[in-house]
Design an enzyme around this catalytic site. Structure first.
Site, PDB file in Angstrom:
ATOM      1  N   HIS A  22      27.084   3.015  57.925  1.00  0.00           N
ATOM      2  CA  HIS A  22      26.571   2.223  59.044  1.00  0.00           C
ATOM      3  C   HIS A  22      27.432   2.484  60.267  1.00  0.00           C
ATOM      4  O   HIS A  22      28.654   2.311  60.239  1.00  0.00           O
ATOM      5  CB  HIS A  22      26.549   0.734  58.683  1.00  0.00           C
ATOM      6  N   GLU A  41      30.444   0.306  61.783  1.00  0.00           N
ATOM      7  CA  GLU A  41      31.557  -0.096  60.907  1.00  0.00           C
ATOM      8  C   GLU A  41      32.719   0.891  61.052  1.00  0.00           C
ATOM      9  O   GLU A  41      33.051   1.641  60.142  1.00  0.00           O
ATOM     10  CB  GLU A  41      31.042  -0.194  59.463  1.00  0.00           C
ATOM     11  N   ARG A  89      23.518   0.526  64.128  1.00  0.00           N
ATOM     12  CA  ARG A  89      23.789   0.534  62.689  1.00  0.00           C
ATOM     13  C   ARG A  89      23.140   1.716  61.969  1.00  0.00           C
ATOM     14  O   ARG A  89      23.725   2.351  61.104  1.00  0.00           O
ATOM     15  CB  ARG A  89      23.253  -0.789  62.117  1.00  0.00           C
ATOM     16  N   HIS A 101      32.446   0.422  53.370  1.00  0.00           N
ATOM     17  CA  HIS A 101      31.716  -0.284  54.431  1.00  0.00           C
ATOM     18  C   HIS A 101      32.624  -1.350  55.050  1.00  0.00           C
ATOM     19  O   HIS A 101      33.773  -1.495  54.658  1.00  0.00           O
ATOM     20  CB  HIS A 101      30.472  -0.971  53.855  1.00  0.00           C
ATOM     21  N   GLU A 139      33.823  -3.463  50.970  1.00  0.00           N
ATOM     22  CA  GLU A 139      33.574  -4.024  52.296  1.00  0.00           C
ATOM     23  C   GLU A 139      34.955  -4.397  52.819  1.00  0.00           C
ATOM     24  O   GLU A 139      35.582  -5.337  52.325  1.00  0.00           O
ATOM     25  CB  GLU A 139      32.676  -5.269  52.221  1.00  0.00           C
TER      26      GLU A 139
END
Length: 417
Positions: A176, A179, A234, A304, A378
Site C-alpha cells: 500500500h 505505508e 493507497r 504493512h 502491521e
C-alpha cells in the site's frame, strides 16, 4: 516576459499543491458503541469523502471497533458536529494533517542521497538496489521480476551465501503506497543482514543456510504517486475499464477467497479487488515469482502499517489454518522478541478474528500455495501518527521488527519441510 512569469507562477503553484493539499484536514478516532452508531458512520461515508485509515473501509466497521478516518478540511467541523449530536464518542488524532506531514521529515540524517533513517523516494531506492548488489557480490544479487503498470522495473534482492539447494524466505514491503515505514523496513533489513553477517551468529547462520528474497516496494507506481501527487494514495495506478477511478488494492487482488469478504467490487473504493485475481501487473509478477520458486520458498512475510499487529491466515475466512497452534506460538514468541527492545506491544492472531475479514490477501494466497509459515506485520504505530510516522521512529521501528523477523526466520530454518 509576462507569459514566462505566468508559467513560473503556475509551476510554483503545482509544486506547492502537494504542500498545501492537506491543510486543515483532520483524522478522527471513534469507537461506535452499537449498530446505530455504525450506521451513522455509514451515512457519513456515503454523504462525503471519507478516507478510512483503520479499518480499510466503512463496510468493515462494527460495534466496539476503533475506527480512524480522515476528512477534508471544509467538512471537519460538520463531521465534528454530527458526531457530537449523535453522541458518538470521538477524539481528534491529527488536528492538521499537513502539519503532521511536514513533521514526518524530522530525521537528523539530512543527506541528499540514500539514508536508512529517512524515507527515500523510489528513484533513490532503485539506485540503492543496484549499489547494494554491486558492493556485496558474494551475498546479494538483483533480479527484475516484472514491470509495473507504468513500466517501472520491479527489483528484487536475493540475499544469502551462494550454495546448492538452498531454501528461501520471501519478504515484501510497500503493498500500500502510503505505508512509507514498510519499504523503510525492507531496506533496513538488507542493511542489517549485510552489516552483521560474520559478526552476529544468528544472522550469519541464516544467510549461510537460507536465501532471502526481498522485494523493497511492490506497488512502485503508487509509491511514486505518494511522493509526487497525493501522499495518502493507497492503491495501484492502473486504469479501470469504464471508470474514471484509478487503481486496485493490490492486497485484495490475490486468488484467495478473491473479492468475497472485506473487499469491494467498486473500482472507486480503496479496497477494490480488481477486475480478476492478479489483474494487476505487480501482483501477477509477485505471484509468478513465488509459483516459480515454490519448492524452495518456506516462509512468506509481508510488511504493512499501521496497528502493531502480527497476523497469520486466514483473513478471507474465519476458519483456522491447519497449523494454527504452531503459527500462534511463533507469533507469540516473535511479538515477545519485538517487545523486548522498546516495550512496543503487538497483538497477534489470525487476520479475520484479530482485526477483520479481508479476502484476496497475499499472505492467505501464499499459505494456500503450501507456504505454511505466512505472516503479515502491521508496523508502528497505533494511530497517533498513523501513516505519517515521523522519520525519527524509523530506526526504533526497524530495530524491534528485525528481532521478530530474525526469530521467525530462525524458527523456519529449524523446521524446514
Amino acid at each position: 516576459m509576462w507569459a514566462l512569469l505566468v508559467l513560473i507562477g503556475a509551476a510554483a503553484v503545482s509544486a506547492d499543491l502537494q504542500d498545501l493539499a492537506f491543510d486543515g484536514q483532520k483524522v478522527f478516532r471513534v469507537i461506535p458503541q452499537n449498530d446505530e452508531q455504525v450506521e451513522i458512520l455509514n451515512s457519513l461515508a456515503s454523504n462525503m469523502q471519507v478516507d478510512f485509515w483503520q479499518p480499510d473501509s466503512v463496510t468493515l466497521v462494527s460495534p466496539k471497533m476503533q475506527v480512524d478516518f480522515r476528512v477534508e478540511a471544509d467538512k471537519s467541523f460538520e463531521v465534528e458536529d454530527l458526531l457530537k449530536e449523535s453522541g458518538v464518542e470521538y477524539r481528534v488524532l491529527i488536528d492538521n494533517l499537513q502539519a503532521a506531514l511536514d513533521a514526518q521529515f524530522d530525521s537528523k540524517a539530512r543527506t541528499t542521497g540514500h539514508s536508512y533513517e529517512k524515507y527515500n523516494n523510489w528513484e533513490t531506492i532503485a539506485a540503492w538496489t543496484a549499489d547494494i548488489a554491486a558492493q556485496n557480490p558474494d551475498l546479494v544479487s538483483r533480479i527484475v521480476i516484472g514491470k509495473t503498470y507504468e513500466g517501472r522495473p520491479m527489483y528484487l534482492l536475493r540475499m544469502g551465501k551462494r550454495g546448492p539447494n538452498k531454501k528461501a524466505i520471501f519478504m515484501d514491503c510497500g503493498f500500500h503506497a502510503r505505508e512509507w515505514i514498510s519499504p523503510a523496513f525492507c531496506q533496513w533489513f538488507v542493511k542489517e543482514a549485510l552489516e552483521t553477517y560474520g559478526k552476529d551468529t544468528v544472522m550469519t547462520k541464516l544467510l549461510n543456510s537460507l536465501d532471502f528474497y526481498v522485494l523493497p516496494v511492490v506497488n512502485i507506481d503508487g509509491y511514486v504517486y505518494t511522493w509526487t501527487k497525493d501522499r495518502m494514495w493507497r492503491k495501484t495506478r492502473s486504469k479501470n475499464a469504464g471508470s474514471r477511478c484509478i487503481g486496485t488494492d493490490p492486497n485484495r487482488n490475490f486468488n484467495a477467497g478473491w473479492c468475497t469478504l472485506g473487499a469491494s467490487k467498486n473500482s472507486c473504493d480503496s479496497t477494490y479487488c480488481g477486475s480478476a485475481p492478479e489483474s494487476e501487473k505487480e501482483t501477477k509478477a509477485l505471484a509468478d515469482f513465488i509459483r516459480e520458486h515454490l519448492p524452495t520458498i518456506k516462509a512468506y512475510l509481508t510488511i504493512h502499517s499501521y496497528s502493531q499487529l502480527l497476523l497469520f491466515p486466514y483473513s478471507y475466512t474465519y476458519k483456522l489454518p491447519s497449523n494454527y497452534e504452531e503459527l500462534n506460538s511463533i507469533a507469540h514468541a516473535a511479538s515477545k522478541q519485538l517487545a523486548s527492545l522498546y516495550n512496543t506491544e503487538y497483538k497477534y492472531g489470525p487476520g479475520a478474528t484479530t482485526i477483520y475479514p479481508a479476502a484476496g490477501g497475499s499472505d492467505d494466497w501464499a499459505y494456500d500455495q503450501g507456504i505454511k509459515y505466512s505472516f503479515t506485520f502491521e508496523l508502528r504505530d497505533t494511530g497517533r501518527y498513523g501513516f505519517v510516522l515521523p522519520e525519527s521512529q524509523i530506526k526504533p521501528t526497524c530495530e524491534e521488527t528485525l528481532l521478530a523477523v530474525k526469530y521467525i526466520a530462525n524458527y523456519v530454518l529449524e523446521h524446514l519441510y
